[in-house]
Write a protein that holds these residues in place. Structure first.
Motif, PDB file in Angstrom:
ATOM      1  N   SER A  51     -45.812 -48.728  20.167  1.00  0.00           N
ATOM      2  CA  SER A  51     -46.897 -49.338  20.931  1.00  0.00           C
ATOM      3  C   SER A  51     -46.874 -50.863  20.797  1.00  0.00           C
ATOM      4  CB  SER A  51     -48.240 -48.743  20.486  1.00  0.00           C
ATOM      5  OG  SER A  51     -49.241 -49.026  21.422  1.00  0.00           O
ATOM      6  N   GLN A  52     -47.995 -51.459  20.381  1.00  0.00           N
ATOM      7  CA  GLN A  52     -48.028 -52.915  20.236  1.00  0.00           C
ATOM      8  C   GLN A  52     -46.986 -53.378  19.215  1.00  0.00           C
ATOM      9  OE1 GLN A  52     -51.703 -54.560  18.771  1.00  0.00           O
ATOM     10  NE2 GLN A  52     -51.252 -56.597  19.538  1.00  0.00           N
ATOM     11  N   GLY A  53     -46.716 -52.529  18.224  1.00  0.00           N
ATOM     12  CA  GLY A  53     -45.706 -52.860  17.234  1.00  0.00           C
ATOM     13  C   GLY A  53     -44.337 -53.084  17.844  1.00  0.00           C
ATOM     14  N   THR A  54     -44.049 -52.391  18.934  1.00  0.00           N
ATOM     15  CA  THR A  54     -42.758 -52.566  19.598  1.00  0.00           C
ATOM     16  C   THR A  54     -42.671 -53.935  20.275  1.00  0.00           C
ATOM     17  OG1 THR A  54     -42.397 -50.204  19.883  1.00  0.00           O
ATOM     18  CG2 THR A  54     -41.265 -51.652  21.421  1.00  0.00           C
ATOM     19  N   LEU A  55     -43.785 -54.407  20.784  1.00  0.00           N
ATOM     20  CA  LEU A  55     -43.815 -55.764  21.346  1.00  0.00           C
ATOM     21  C   LEU A  55     -43.406 -56.774  20.270  1.00  0.00           C
ATOM     22  CD1 LEU A  55     -44.641 -57.419  23.919  1.00  0.00           C
ATOM     23  CD2 LEU A  55     -46.894 -57.666  22.852  1.00  0.00           C
ATOM     24  N   HIS A  56     -43.940 -56.596  19.061  1.00  0.00           N
ATOM     25  CA  HIS A  56     -43.601 -57.487  17.950  1.00  0.00           C
ATOM     26  C   HIS A  56     -42.162 -57.267  17.483  1.00  0.00           C
ATOM     27  CE1 HIS A  56     -47.680 -58.799  17.852  1.00  0.00           C
ATOM     28  NE2 HIS A  56     -48.162 -57.656  17.401  1.00  0.00           N
ATOM     29  N   ALA A  57     -41.738 -56.012  17.438  1.00  0.00           N
ATOM     30  CA  ALA A  57     -40.385 -55.700  16.961  1.00  0.00           C
ATOM     31  C   ALA A  57     -39.322 -56.315  17.866  1.00  0.00           C
ATOM     32  CB  ALA A  57     -40.197 -54.191  16.880  1.00  0.00           C
ATOM     33  N   LYS A  58     -39.567 -56.329  19.160  1.00  0.00           N
ATOM     34  CA  LYS A  58     -38.604 -56.948  20.076  1.00  0.00           C
ATOM     35  C   LYS A  58     -38.471 -58.442  19.786  1.00  0.00           C
ATOM     36  CE  LYS A  58     -40.364 -55.380  23.975  1.00  0.00           C
ATOM     37  NZ  LYS A  58     -40.527 -55.030  25.405  1.00  0.00           N
ATOM     38  N   ASP A  97     -43.761 -48.864  24.029  1.00  0.00           N
ATOM     39  CA  ASP A  97     -44.280 -50.210  24.269  1.00  0.00           C
ATOM     40  C   ASP A  97     -45.084 -50.246  25.563  1.00  0.00           C
ATOM     41  OD1 ASP A  97     -44.848 -52.857  24.443  1.00  0.00           O
ATOM     42  OD2 ASP A  97     -42.793 -53.537  24.711  1.00  0.00           O
ATOM     43  N   ILE A  98     -46.401 -50.054  25.442  1.00  0.00           N
ATOM     44  CA  ILE A  98     -47.262 -50.161  26.623  1.00  0.00           C
ATOM     45  C   ILE A  98     -48.088 -51.441  26.578  1.00  0.00           C
ATOM     46  CG2 ILE A  98     -47.372 -47.665  26.991  1.00  0.00           C
ATOM     47  CD1 ILE A  98     -50.195 -47.726  25.800  1.00  0.00           C
ATOM     48  N   ALA A  99     -47.842 -52.268  25.548  1.00  0.00           N
ATOM     49  CA  ALA A  99     -48.524 -53.558  25.479  1.00  0.00           C
ATOM     50  C   ALA A  99     -47.832 -54.583  26.371  1.00  0.00           C
ATOM     51  CB  ALA A  99     -48.560 -54.059  24.040  1.00  0.00           C
ATOM     52  N   PHE A 115     -46.544 -40.146  36.666  1.00  0.00           N
ATOM     53  CA  PHE A 115     -46.107 -41.537  36.619  1.00  0.00           C
ATOM     54  C   PHE A 115     -47.295 -42.397  36.198  1.00  0.00           C
ATOM     55  CE2 PHE A 115     -42.986 -39.637  39.382  1.00  0.00           C
ATOM     56  CZ  PHE A 115     -41.810 -40.310  39.083  1.00  0.00           C
ATOM     57  N   PRO A 116     -47.128 -43.261  35.177  1.00  0.00           N
ATOM     58  CA  PRO A 116     -48.253 -44.092  34.718  1.00  0.00           C
ATOM     59  C   PRO A 116     -48.672 -45.120  35.761  1.00  0.00           C
ATOM     60  CG  PRO A 116     -46.209 -44.767  33.659  1.00  0.00           C
ATOM     61  CD  PRO A 116     -45.902 -43.518  34.414  1.00  0.00           C
ATOM     62  N   GLU A 117     -49.882 -45.602  35.597  1.00  0.00           N
ATOM     63  CA  GLU A 117     -50.468 -46.542  36.554  1.00  0.00           C
ATOM     64  C   GLU A 117     -49.616 -47.809  36.703  1.00  0.00           C
ATOM     65  OE1 GLU A 117     -54.529 -49.244  36.909  1.00  0.00           O
ATOM     66  OE2 GLU A 117     -54.551 -47.412  35.706  1.00  0.00           O
ATOM     67  N   LYS A 118     -49.051 -48.284  35.605  1.00  0.00           N
ATOM     68  CA  LYS A 118     -48.274 -49.529  35.627  1.00  0.00           C
ATOM     69  C   LYS A 118     -46.778 -49.277  35.798  1.00  0.00           C
ATOM     70  CE  LYS A 118     -51.594 -52.190  32.920  1.00  0.00           C
ATOM     71  NZ  LYS A 118     -51.827 -53.002  31.700  1.00  0.00           N
ATOM     72  N   TYR A 119     -46.434 -48.163  36.408  1.00  0.00           N
ATOM     73  CA  TYR A 119     -45.021 -47.801  36.553  1.00  0.00           C
ATOM     74  C   TYR A 119     -44.221 -48.892  37.258  1.00  0.00           C
ATOM     75  CZ  TYR A 119     -40.819 -45.191  37.754  1.00  0.00           C
ATOM     76  OH  TYR A 119     -39.506 -44.790  37.885  1.00  0.00           O
ATOM     77  N   GLN A 120     -44.760 -49.447  38.320  1.00  0.00           N
ATOM     78  CA  GLN A 120     -44.053 -50.474  39.080  1.00  0.00           C
ATOM     79  C   GLN A 120     -44.146 -51.843  38.417  1.00  0.00           C
ATOM     80  OE1 GLN A 120     -42.093 -49.813  41.507  1.00  0.00           O
ATOM     81  NE2 GLN A 120     -42.675 -47.702  41.913  1.00  0.00           N
ATOM     82  N   THR A 121     -45.361 -52.248  38.016  1.00  0.00           N
ATOM     83  CA  THR A 121     -45.544 -53.599  37.476  1.00  0.00           C
ATOM     84  C   THR A 121     -44.837 -53.789  36.139  1.00  0.00           C
ATOM     85  OG1 THR A 121     -47.650 -52.928  36.478  1.00  0.00           O
ATOM     86  CG2 THR A 121     -47.740 -53.941  38.656  1.00  0.00           C
ATOM     87  N   TYR A 122     -44.680 -52.714  35.374  1.00  0.00           N
ATOM     88  CA  TYR A 122     -43.996 -52.806  34.081  1.00  0.00           C
ATOM     89  C   TYR A 122     -42.504 -52.459  34.179  1.00  0.00           C
ATOM     90  CZ  TYR A 122     -47.874 -53.811  30.902  1.00  0.00           C
ATOM     91  OH  TYR A 122     -48.895 -54.416  30.221  1.00  0.00           O
ATOM     92  N   HIS A 123     -42.006 -52.252  35.381  1.00  0.00           N
ATOM     93  CA  HIS A 123     -40.578 -52.011  35.619  1.00  0.00           C
ATOM     94  C   HIS A 123     -40.036 -50.821  34.810  1.00  0.00           C
ATOM     95  CE1 HIS A 123     -40.628 -55.814  37.758  1.00  0.00           C
ATOM     96  NE2 HIS A 123     -41.139 -56.396  36.696  1.00  0.00           N
ATOM     97  N   THR A 153     -53.814 -33.410  28.587  1.00  0.00           N
ATOM     98  CA  THR A 153     -53.254 -34.752  28.444  1.00  0.00           C
ATOM     99  C   THR A 153     -52.009 -34.944  29.304  1.00  0.00           C
ATOM    100  OG1 THR A 153     -54.063 -34.848  26.180  1.00  0.00           O
ATOM    101  CG2 THR A 153     -52.367 -36.435  26.789  1.00  0.00           C
ATOM    102  N   LYS A 154     -51.942 -36.056  30.003  1.00  0.00           N
ATOM    103  CA  LYS A 154     -50.753 -36.407  30.768  1.00  0.00           C
ATOM    104  C   LYS A 154     -50.003 -37.574  30.137  1.00  0.00           C
ATOM    105  CE  LYS A 154     -52.569 -34.755  35.190  1.00  0.00           C
ATOM    106  NZ  LYS A 154     -52.935 -35.108  36.588  1.00  0.00           N
ATOM    107  N   VAL A 155     -50.724 -38.371  29.367  1.00  0.00           N
ATOM    108  CA  VAL A 155     -50.123 -39.518  28.681  1.00  0.00           C
ATOM    109  C   VAL A 155     -49.964 -39.152  27.204  1.00  0.00           C
ATOM    110  CG1 VAL A 155     -50.354 -41.954  28.091  1.00  0.00           C
ATOM    111  CG2 VAL A 155     -51.223 -41.114  30.292  1.00  0.00           C
ATOM    112  N   TRP A 156     -48.721 -38.977  26.757  1.00  0.00           N
ATOM    113  CA  TRP A 156     -48.452 -38.561  25.384  1.00  0.00           C
ATOM    114  C   TRP A 156     -48.008 -39.732  24.517  1.00  0.00           C
ATOM    115  CZ3 TRP A 156     -49.932 -34.170  23.242  1.00  0.00           C
ATOM    116  CH2 TRP A 156     -50.338 -33.145  24.105  1.00  0.00           C
ATOM    117  N   HIS A 157     -48.521 -40.902  24.853  1.00  0.00           N
ATOM    118  CA  HIS A 157     -48.180 -42.127  24.129  1.00  0.00           C
ATOM    119  C   HIS A 157     -48.464 -41.997  22.631  1.00  0.00           C
ATOM    120  CE1 HIS A 157     -47.997 -46.366  23.061  1.00  0.00           C
ATOM    121  NE2 HIS A 157     -49.255 -46.303  22.635  1.00  0.00           N
TER     122      HIS A 157
END
Length: 200
Positions: free
Chosen positions: A26-33, A57-59, A94-102, A165-169
């Protein structure tokens, strides 16, 4: 800055030249990158990178094939020095940000086969996952990469018919817990084999 300082402290006090596995969610992946870009990618420390698991990484936009200059997406379960990434959703969602988050171009690794292709992996390949109160479930979920997403059927637990549940984040790691553990061990083993081969 906290993550960076903590990692710098680790390097100064604990690393002692040993190899490194990076695992984030999640947010940790943003930092890990960012950590990988600043400390590993094309740097001397990259030689110590066993592998990076950059999960959920959904952040921000998920990892792309060219996320790093020198650290590449792994294409098999034994490769070292690369990274894996996935985001788990119910099949056909498909998540809401599928297009904007590429998402369509994102790196998506199947954690049951450790490949990037879209071949379906049945639950029999799952070494086991963990649920509430860390209860272990063998063959908890199947998995299939689809257009940058990791799709699953409802997890195979008692009462699965009631799951909505549809989002298994929140379960990106849990669903494939034992498969991930065994993969870490395999990549570490191969890392040392590669080191031994180079130093002969």
């Amino acid at each position: 800055s906290d993550v960076k300082k903590a990692f710098e402290y680790y390097l100064s006090h604990y690393q002692e030249g040993r190899p490194v596995v990076i695992a984030s969610h999640s947010q940790g992946t943003l930092h890990a990158k960012r950590l990988l870009k600043e400390f590993f990618d094309g740097k001397l420390l990259q030689q110590k990178l066993v592998f990076a698991y950059l999960v959920g990484d959904i952040a921000g936009p998920p990892a792309q094939p060219d996320e790093f200059q020198f650290i590449k997406p792994a294409r098999d379960p034994e490769e070292t020095g690369g990274f894996a990434s996935w985001h788990t959703y119910l099949r056909n969602y498909f998540p809401e940000k599928y297009q904007t988050y590429h998402f369509s171009t994102a790196v998506c690794t199947n954690p049951l086969t450790w490949r990037l292709d879209e071949e379906y992996a049945p639950k029999k390949l799952n070494k086991g996952g963990v649920g509430l109160r860390f209860t272990f479930y063998p063959q908890l979920a199947d998995a299939q990469v689809h257009q940058g997403l990791l799709w699953i059927h409802k997890p195979y637990v008692k009462g699965r018919i009631f799951l909505r549940t549809k989002v298994w984040h929140s379960a990106d790691f849990n669903l494939f817990w034992q498969s991930i553990r065994e993969n870490v061990a395999l990549r570490i083993e191969n890392y040392w084999k590669n080191v031994e081969r180079i130093t002969r």
